[in-house]
Design an enzyme around this catalytic site. Sequence first.
Site, PDB file in Angstrom:
ATOM      1  N   LYS B  96       0.827  -1.217   0.000  1.00  8.31           N
ATOM      2  CA  LYS B  96       0.000   0.000   0.000  1.00  8.31           C
ATOM      3  C   LYS B  96       0.856   1.259   0.000  1.00  8.31           C
ATOM      4  O   LYS B  96       0.622   2.189   0.753  1.00  8.31           O
ATOM      5  CB  LYS B  96      -0.982  -0.032   1.165  1.00  8.31           C
ATOM      6  N   ARG B  97       1.860   1.296  -0.867  1.00 10.35           N
ATOM      7  CA  ARG B  97       2.752   2.437  -0.959  1.00 10.35           C
ATOM      8  C   ARG B  97       2.169   3.532  -1.850  1.00 10.35           C
ATOM      9  O   ARG B  97       1.087   3.378  -2.434  1.00 10.35           O
ATOM     10  CB  ARG B  97       4.108   1.985  -1.514  1.00 10.35           C
TER      11      ARG B  97
END
EC number: 4.1.1.23
Lengths: 275, 275
Positions: B96-97
């Site tokens: 979830k960057r």
Amino acid sequence: MTTNQLVQEIKKKKSFLCIGLDVDLNKIPEHLLQEEDPIFAFNKAIIDATHHLCVAYKPNTAFYEAYGLKGWKSLERTIHYLNKNHPKIFTIADAKRGDIGNTSTMYAKAFLEDLAFDSVTVAPYMGKDSVEPFLTFKDKHTILLALTSNQGAFDFQTKTIDGKELYKQVLEISKTWENSKNLMYVVGATKAEFLADIRQIIPESFLLVPGVGAQGGNLQEVCKYGMNSQIGLLINSSRGIIYASKEKDFAEAAAIKAEELQKQMAVELDCHSKS
Amino acid sequence: MTTNQLVQEIKKKKSFLCIGLDVDLNKIPEHLLQEEDPIFAFNKAIIDATHHLCVAYKPNTAFYEAYGLKGWKSLERTIHYLNKNHPKIFTIADAKRGDIGNTSTMYAKAFLEDLAFDSVTVAPYMGKDSVEPFLTFKDKHTILLALTSNQGAFDFQTKTIDGKELYKQVLEISKTWENSKNLMYVVGATKAEFLADIRQIIPESFLLVPGVGAQGGNLQEVCKYGMNSQIGLLINSSRGIIYASKEKDFAEAAAIKAEELQKQMAVELDCHSKS
């Protein structure tokens, strides 16, 4: 670190400068590449040369993860060095994390407890239960992305949602979350004119402001619209300071750039205390 | 891996199961804690017992970062083990960057090139220039958060923005980004009724669907509304499979749970191929 301790440091140092430790091996002086841990060697030199000019350091975790295990080790050594030698300096893990509740708890533990950063940046897209786990840590701070400094900020953040821009909704709704007193916010300097509106919603909160310098933001504008009674600002500069020189004098060059900003900040603080 | 190769694997194995490798040392069998690398020992046993039943594995990076250097090492060993022994299995770094352009490039390099995952999950809040760096990698996939499976999804994602819910805006706008053919999307199974609308916007894209099992989502519902001509679904289960037993039989117990899901998926695929 408490917010009050941070404010005291700002007043003492006449600086609200945060230095971004975004270390790219392609950009650091070549002689450092022979070191056993070039990233830490670079950070240590920058910290040793600039710690009296700034109140915060902000490693962006991407630059460390990009070097795998070695990078993670460099990040550990950097935060340990800061916590041991400069415990009054505010530390920010610029990680932009955020996940479902039990997973956010793991991230919060990693950055705020194990690595012992004072704060971590978090993305708001997944809402309340993705952020609240970060807020439970005493005297630690969660810096929520509100209005970022990049062009893509206009894709969603500034769109109108139920009559108000998304980033304003993020500000307002996050105020209702448990332990919201531990929130700070990322607001890009490239959009300084938005700061007046933002201060209407969150008059008290600290703002982490990237985008001064390399990205074109203006310090005076940010102070004019963003400063509050407790200063309430941390202005970040990364590339403009740490890559001021690629030669052996890189740390001194960084200190010169940091001092330029610190002096401007001292003027702003002086004006502010008289107003 | 190409999308076509993934589809072939799904048809061959009669499964579109993704197993989440979210390893918490407090939840794994005690005898593994004596191993030199308990997390990898656990993952290896789970992979050895379930690889014929699933088409993807998804380690959530939070669970590895929470253990610092050791955890990062376990993540490296896990992905190397998968790439070496099961190269046809699709791998997802659930990270979830998302950051400003040059920083997203660092993350993309870390996960897609150095660790050689087939895909990485990315948050959309920072917009186009935070996601496009991930999309440039050939035969790699970026799985964008659209509608997540947690309660906080209703804080912002389902709010109406310029006449349409935010998550739908994310779907529509992201379609216009460069190399958008490399996009997949996270859509939570707890909101299966939203899938019909979602398929109107992105009929072709693969969806990664968490929330079946522990979070209460229903497999049949997800297939009814979400399956497309190329299947187009990866259904993730983590805790329901990997923590099926805390005893020495944990891997066999995981395989039994995985097989239960795989058999349900085989039925769905069968119905689908006849319809």
